[in-house]
Design an enzyme around this catalytic site. Structure first.
Site, PDB file in Angstrom:
ATOM      1  N   ASP A 271      -1.462  -8.852  -1.956  1.00 25.61           N
ATOM      2  CA  ASP A 271      -1.080  -8.740  -0.551  1.00 25.61           C
ATOM      3  C   ASP A 271       0.429  -8.964  -0.460  1.00 25.61           C
ATOM      4  O   ASP A 271       1.072  -9.400  -1.409  1.00 25.61           O
ATOM      5  CB  ASP A 271      -1.865  -9.738   0.317  1.00 25.61           C
ATOM      6  CG  ASP A 271      -1.873  -9.306   1.783  1.00 25.61           C
ATOM      7  OD1 ASP A 271      -1.104  -8.377   2.143  1.00 25.61           O
ATOM      8  OD2 ASP A 271      -2.623  -9.884   2.579  1.00 25.61           O
TER       9      ASP A 271
HETATM   10  C1  BGC Z   1      -1.493  -8.317   5.419  1.00 23.20           C
HETATM   11  C2  BGC Z   1      -2.272  -7.129   4.899  1.00 23.20           C
HETATM   12  C3  BGC Z   1      -1.454  -5.871   5.054  1.00 23.20           C
HETATM   13  C4  BGC Z   1      -0.139  -6.067   4.332  1.00 23.20           C
HETATM   14  C5  BGC Z   1       0.760  -4.845   4.363  1.00 23.20           C
HETATM   15  C6  BGC Z   1      -0.092  -8.382   4.873  1.00 23.20           C
HETATM   16  O1  BGC Z   1       0.662  -9.366   5.490  1.00 23.20           O
HETATM   17  O2  BGC Z   1      -2.194  -9.507   5.104  1.00 23.20           O
HETATM   18  O3  BGC Z   1      -3.485  -7.023   5.577  1.00 23.20           O
HETATM   19  O4  BGC Z   1      -2.158  -4.773   4.554  1.00 23.20           O
HETATM   20  O5  BGC Z   1       0.560  -7.147   4.953  1.00 23.20           O
HETATM   21  O6  BGC Z   1       1.302  -4.626   5.589  1.00 23.20           O
END
Ligand code: BGC
Length: 718
Positions: A271
């Site tokens: 993530d």
């Molecule tokens: C979130 C994800 C997301 C990623 C990319 C993160 O902060 O937890 O769900 O896909 O950012 O934007």
């Protein structure tokens, strides 16, 4: 699904240097306008495997109005395929969560529809719109089972039930990827956040979790298994730790369980900045250590952390990371790129979109998702010849109700509740405050003139989503005062709730004659709510999460185990047990929702009530049927739900577990026989070791309208 690309992937891999391999593991955000040239150089040198398509207007990949600039992505792709060392195409990923330009309901709303065909079809439209703008890959479905509505991200998830989670996973993956993910109008799906993120203690985002393996296998993994079975090509590792092990650095959760045990053959991405987070979590001292932990755990691609590109080479040289680990990660990424067809044609090919059709589908999705919670004296559907007083903060709001993950929405694309109401009744029958910010202690003269009060209540989407946990699971004090105020006029009061999460209904619902839970349901939230309020559509949504009485009753979910002492049987009939200072049962249970008609259920009938374990193991299924009669005045949809309970097992089993549902249209006066087939996969459970087991003994089977149903039969597995 990806196996067939392995040979080609290995062939490409065999020609790559270590540096080029590491480049494939590196995802970077779209550059700012001023460093676009430097970014292109990195692509040219083979240092980038994927782009996280940023949403800011200041980035090179977006036009001045914030929409995606296909020309930029085509140019970057051209550099990757024509000028980089191995000509490997890039994958472009974006958070297309519940809509691209056309905004559909939040995933929790989708779950409330219990309509998997509609969900699949909606995600197919969503994929089409995003794929038209260079997006190959969406970071959806989000599959975090959640028992705590304080967590802002509950809006993105399928709710509290593993079975609903699994069905949502399947529908979204199939909608997004289709039968052939290489099709130009399809995207790669990403099952996230693996795993346990929704169990963050206290609903505090990013917080610690404690999940025993018994619960992991039975509650948290089923949705991910279903996504993988449906062909999900990628998985995102989660920010949280489980029992002190950050998932992104955990070989146990990623390599051992996800890849080896479940057999996931796509790739895992961290993530956002999730790799360097391992220092904050206290399991690594430097970003180099973080990189070593994450890659050895099985995280194949680094999301914008810059960790892998900076440290993997020296980690391989020092022997801390074996080259086979890098090769496996690259192979997985190449297989996914091959599956997407990027080696055959890497460019976006926009096609015409039928925007009106998508709008109609989003409206249908919103109508299917909304849940009627209360309807005293059949107040709804509302008569069109009455005068309505409109109060509440969401009467004139437009975008506040559409949902938090709609980054490509058209600003002000949504209609206000007031505007939608004007399409049902003439304006002179809609009496509203002269100013929306008017004080709640004011005497609303226009309420005196009205027959019925409609309150537009809830929360704006900006109080939901990532990093948006809240402690008050309710409406604001102002809104509570408004409800009491509305009640004091002695008129019938309807509450329409535009919320992203379930709220504690105690002290609120009692003062309302009718309640429609409209969620944040995309652009057509207001229209769909009005269609239901005035009877153009019969409500058919059901709760995918429990609505508690008080926030202090959280966690409260239906598939809990029983301690054996009645005092703990708080979910069902012993509702006043458990807390000495009030009723502790749910206000509205899982699976609950009213219609404008009523349904009568026959007792469930099971085809054969004795089955041998050997037969079951060999694949024999048994049929459970029930007759459902529509005894009201409207043709309507009923979500028939089948639950099981294993009363005696080696491990304690939940008091009920959903094992199937069928949303069926039943004409007024009509009776429909609804049947379910259950078998080996449905009646067993996972031991803490992860072994699946079906035991001999009785299984209670319940078929009814929600999780409190007592309409049951039994089978014996001998
Ligand atoms: C979130 C994800 C997301 C990623 C990319 C993160 O902060 O937890 O769900 O896909 O950012 O934007």
């Amino acid at each position: 699904m990806l196996k067939k690309f392995e040979k080609r992937a290995l062939d490409i891999l065999s020609k790559m240097t270590l540096k080029e391999k590491i480049g494939q593991l590196n995802q970077l955000s779209t550059p700012d306008k001023h460093n676009a040239e430097e970014f292109k150089e990195k692509v040219r040198r083979g240092e980038v495997g994927s782009i996280l398509m940023s949403v800011s207007r200041g980035t090179a990949g977006n036009k001045a109005d914030g929409t995606i600039d296909n020309a930029f992505y085509d140019e970057i792709q051209r550099i990757a395929t024509e000028e980089s060392p191995n000509g490997i195409p890039l994958i472009f990923g974006r958070d297309v969560i519940h809509g691209h330009h056309t905004v559909f309901p939040i995933p929790l709303g989708f779950a409330a529809s219990f309509n998997t065909e509609m969900i699949k079809d909606s995600y197919s439209c969503i994929a089409k719109e995003a794929a038209n703008e260079s997006v190959h890959w969406t970071f959806a479905p989000m599959l975090d089972l959640c028992h705590d509505p304080r967590w802002g991200r509950i809006i993105e998830c399928p709710g509290e039930d593993p079975y609903v989670g699994a069905k949502m996973a399947e529908a979204i993956v199939k909608g997004v990827q289709g039968d052939d993910v290489s099709a130009k109008d399809k995207m790669l799906a990403c099952a996230k956040h693996y795993i346990g993120y929704g169990a963050s203690e206290g609903g505090r985002d990013y917080h610690r979790t404690e999940i025993a393996d018994y619960s992991l296998y039975n509650n948290y993994l089923p949705a991910f298994r279903a996504a993988i079975d449906a062909g999900a090509t990628t998985v995102m590792s989660s920010f949280n730790d489980i029992n002190g092990q950050p998932v992104t650095g955990s070989k146990y959760y990623i390599k051992d369980i996800l890849k080896d045990r479940i057999g996931f053959d796509g790739f895992v991405i961290s993530d956002y900045w999730g790799i360097r987070l391992l220092t904050g979590q206290g399991v690594a001292e430097t970003e180099r250590d973080c990189s070593s932990l994450a890659i050895n755990a099985g995280v194949d691609m680094d999301m914008d952390d810059g960790c892998y590109i900076n440290y993997l080479e020296s980690l391989v040289e020092s022997g801390e990371v074996d080259i086979s680990v890098i090769d496996d990660a690259v192979k997985r990424i190449l297989m996914v790129k091959l599956a997407k067809g990027l080696f055959d044609d890497p460019y976006c090919k926009p096609t015409d979109i039928n925007w009106e059709e998508h709008k109609q589908k989003a409206l249908y999705a919103a109508q299917e998702s909304m849940v009627l919670l209360k309807n005293n004296d059949n107040l709804l559907p509302l008569p069109r010849d009455k005068k309505f007083a409109l109060l509440g903060p969401f009467v004139h709001e437009k975008d506040a109700q559409i949902g938090a993950w709609s980054i490509d929405r058209t600003p002000n694309g949504a209609e206000s509740f007031y505007d939608a109401l004007t399409k049902k009744v003439p304006k002179n029958q809609l009496l509203t405050a002269p100013r929306p910010d008017i004080q709640y202690d004011f005497h609303y003269w226009f309420v005196d003139m009205a027959d019925i009060v409609i309150l537009a209540l809830g929360e704006p989407w900006s109080t939901t989503g990532e990093s948006q946990s809240v402690a008050m699971i309710s409406v604001t004090e102002d809104q509570k005062a408004l409800i009491r105020k509305a009640r004091s006029y002695g008129k019938k009061v309807v509450g329409v709730f535009f919320n992203g999460r379930p709220i504690a209904m105690g002290g609120i619902a009692e003062d309302l004659d009718a309640i429609l839970y409209a969620w944040h349901s995309g652009y057509d939230t207001a229209t769909a709510a009005c269609d239901i309020l005035f009877g153009d559509v019969v409500p058919s949504g059901r709760l995918p999460v429990t609505m508690p009485r008080l926030a202090s009753h959280i966690p409260l979910y239906y598939n809990v185990t029983s301690s054996g002492r009645p005092v703990n049987n708080y979910y069902g009939q012993h509702s006043n047990a458990c807390y000495g200072d009030g009723v502790g049962s749910p206000y509205y249970p899982f699976g609950y929702g009213l219609s404008y008609t009523k349904f009568e259920y026959s007792a469930p009938v099971v085809e054969a009530d004795n089955l041998s374990l050997d037969e079951i193991k060999a694949g024999k299924k048994f049929k459970v049927s029930v007759d459902v009669k529509n005894i009201g005045e409207y043709d309507a949809k009923e979500t028939v739900q089948i639950y099981i309970h294993d009363p005696v097992a080696v491990m304690m089993r939940p008091i009920k577990e959903l094992k199937g549902f069928d949303k069926v249209l039943i004409g007024k006066g009509e009776t429909k026989t609804v049947s379910f087939e259950l078998g080996y996969k449905d009646i067993g459970y996972y031991m803490p070791s992860g072994e699946y087991t079906v035991e001999k003994g009785k299984i209670e089977i319940y078929v009814g309208e929600n999780s409190l149903t007592e309409n049951k039969t039994m089978i014996t597995v001998g």
